[in-house]
Motif scaffolding. Structure first.
Motif, PDB file in Angstrom:
ATOM      1  N   ILE A 196       0.817  -1.410  -0.024  1.00  0.00           N
ATOM      2  CA  ILE A 196      -0.032   0.081   0.480  1.00  0.00           C
ATOM      3  C   ILE A 196       1.488   0.853  -0.123  1.00  0.00           C
ATOM      4  N   ILE A 197       1.738   1.326   0.936  1.00  0.00           N
ATOM      5  CA  ILE A 197       3.267   2.865   0.875  1.00  0.00           C
ATOM      6  C   ILE A 197       3.414   2.515  -0.351  1.00  0.00           C
ATOM      7  N   ARG A 198       4.195   1.980  -1.331  1.00  0.00           N
ATOM      8  CA  ARG A 198       4.268   1.654  -2.116  1.00  0.00           C
ATOM      9  C   ARG A 198       3.378   2.361  -3.710  1.00  0.00           C
ATOM     10  N   GLU A 199       2.011   1.820  -3.400  1.00  0.00           N
ATOM     11  CA  GLU A 199       1.045   2.512  -4.406  1.00  0.00           C
ATOM     12  C   GLU A 199       0.493   4.457  -3.224  1.00  0.00           C
ATOM     13  N   VAL A 200       0.449   4.340  -3.191  1.00  0.00           N
ATOM     14  CA  VAL A 200       0.216   5.438  -2.637  1.00  0.00           C
ATOM     15  C   VAL A 200       1.438   6.272  -2.512  1.00  0.00           C
ATOM     16  N   PHE A 201       2.554   6.013  -2.615  1.00  0.00           N
ATOM     17  CA  PHE A 201       3.935   7.443  -3.255  1.00  0.00           C
ATOM     18  C   PHE A 201       3.300   7.866  -4.508  1.00  0.00           C
ATOM     19  N   SER A 202       3.371   5.735  -5.487  1.00  0.00           N
ATOM     20  CA  SER A 202       3.147   6.493  -6.954  1.00  0.00           C
ATOM     21  C   SER A 202       2.267   7.399  -7.077  1.00  0.00           C
ATOM     22  N   ASP A 203       1.206   7.281  -6.579  1.00  0.00           N
ATOM     23  CA  ASP A 203       0.546   7.562  -6.955  1.00  0.00           C
ATOM     24  C   ASP A 203       0.157   9.408  -6.605  1.00  0.00           C
ATOM     25  N   VAL A 204       0.571  10.112  -5.705  1.00  0.00           N
ATOM     26  CA  VAL A 204       1.007  12.084  -5.089  1.00  0.00           C
ATOM     27  C   VAL A 204       0.864  12.451  -6.449  1.00  0.00           C
ATOM     28  N   PRO A 205       2.228  11.957  -7.844  1.00  0.00           N
ATOM     29  CA  PRO A 205       1.807  12.822  -8.910  1.00  0.00           C
ATOM     30  C   PRO A 205       0.246  13.415  -9.003  1.00  0.00           C
TER      31      PRO A 205
END
Length: 237
Positions: A196-205
């Motif tokens: 989930i953490i990896r997805e969240v940071f990938s989605d920030v932009p």
């Protein structure tokens, strides 16, 4: 288990994005170790010194601030020496120089800076040596620190919402300090939370663009560490 998440170089990404600096963008996209690269470029003795040099400069540091610092005056106590290094930095990252100049001009002419996120910073000149001087350190620092915090906040809120969807009451957010988040969780949930953490940071932009109607054309990355407590954390790839 403790999962600690540190946002990588949020302030550096912020100033590069504001400036749309071509060299900075290329280094970020290519995952260049910018501090090691600048250690070589500016002939600094170690990576740590290069990192301090860059962050102090994007926060408005002057040649005198290096000349008077024990970490730096071992290299040179001359403000002229450090001004030459600063000039070389601005030659390499010419977009950042233009952005610093733009912020200074806007702040002096209007007394404020308005950010794409809606933040408004106001500034006033202060009395120094019988004359008025504008607070350069604050003017070039506030947008960077504030915008970096906005990026991390997007990630933090999104992470909180997505972890809550797991509906496990024994997962706790125990700390959110500046660019880091710490989660206390039973070990059996670690793998799912890391995904989930990896997805969240990938989605920030994408989330930034959705929230503010402005494209953020850089990735937002993080470092994840796991351990039984905050003292015994190991980074994971």
């Amino acid at each position: 288990m403790i999962i600690n998440i540190d946002t990588k170089g949020a302030e550096w990404y912020a100033v590069v994005w504001f400036a749309q600096d071509a060299v900075g963008i290329k280094e970020i996209l290519n995952e260049v170790d910018q501090h090691a690269e600048n250690q070589r470029t500016f002939n600094l003795p170690e990576r740590r010194i290069a990192k301090i040099f860059v962050f102090r400069l994007i926060y408005g540091g002057s040649a005198w601030s290096y000349a008077l610092d024990p970490d730096f005056n071992q290299i040179s106590k001359s403000p002229k020496f450090w001004q030459k290094v600063i000039d070389r930095f601005y030659e390499k990252y010419s977009g950042i120089k233009k952005q610093h100049d733009k912020w200074m001009s806007e702040a002096v002419n209007t007394g404020r800076l308005i950010m794409p996120t809606g933040r408004i910073y106001t500034f006033k000149p202060f009395l120094k040596n019988g004359g008025l001087e504008w607070p350069r350190t604050c003017i070039v620092n506030y947008p960077v620190q504030g915008f970096a915090n906005d990026l991390v906040t997007i990630a933090r809120v999104s992470l909180f919402k997505r972890v809550n969807l797991m509906k496990h009451k024994d997962i706790l957010f125990v700390s959110t300090v500046h660019d880091s988040v710490a989660i206390d969780t039973p070990e059996r949930y670690v793998g799912e939370i890391v995904s989930i953490i990896r997805e969240v940071f990938s989605d920030v932009p994408r989330n930034f663009s959705r929230l503010f109607g402005v494209e953020f054309n850089l990735p937002v990355r993080c470092e994840i560490s796991i351990g039984p407590n905050m003292k015994e954390l190991d980074k994971i790839q």
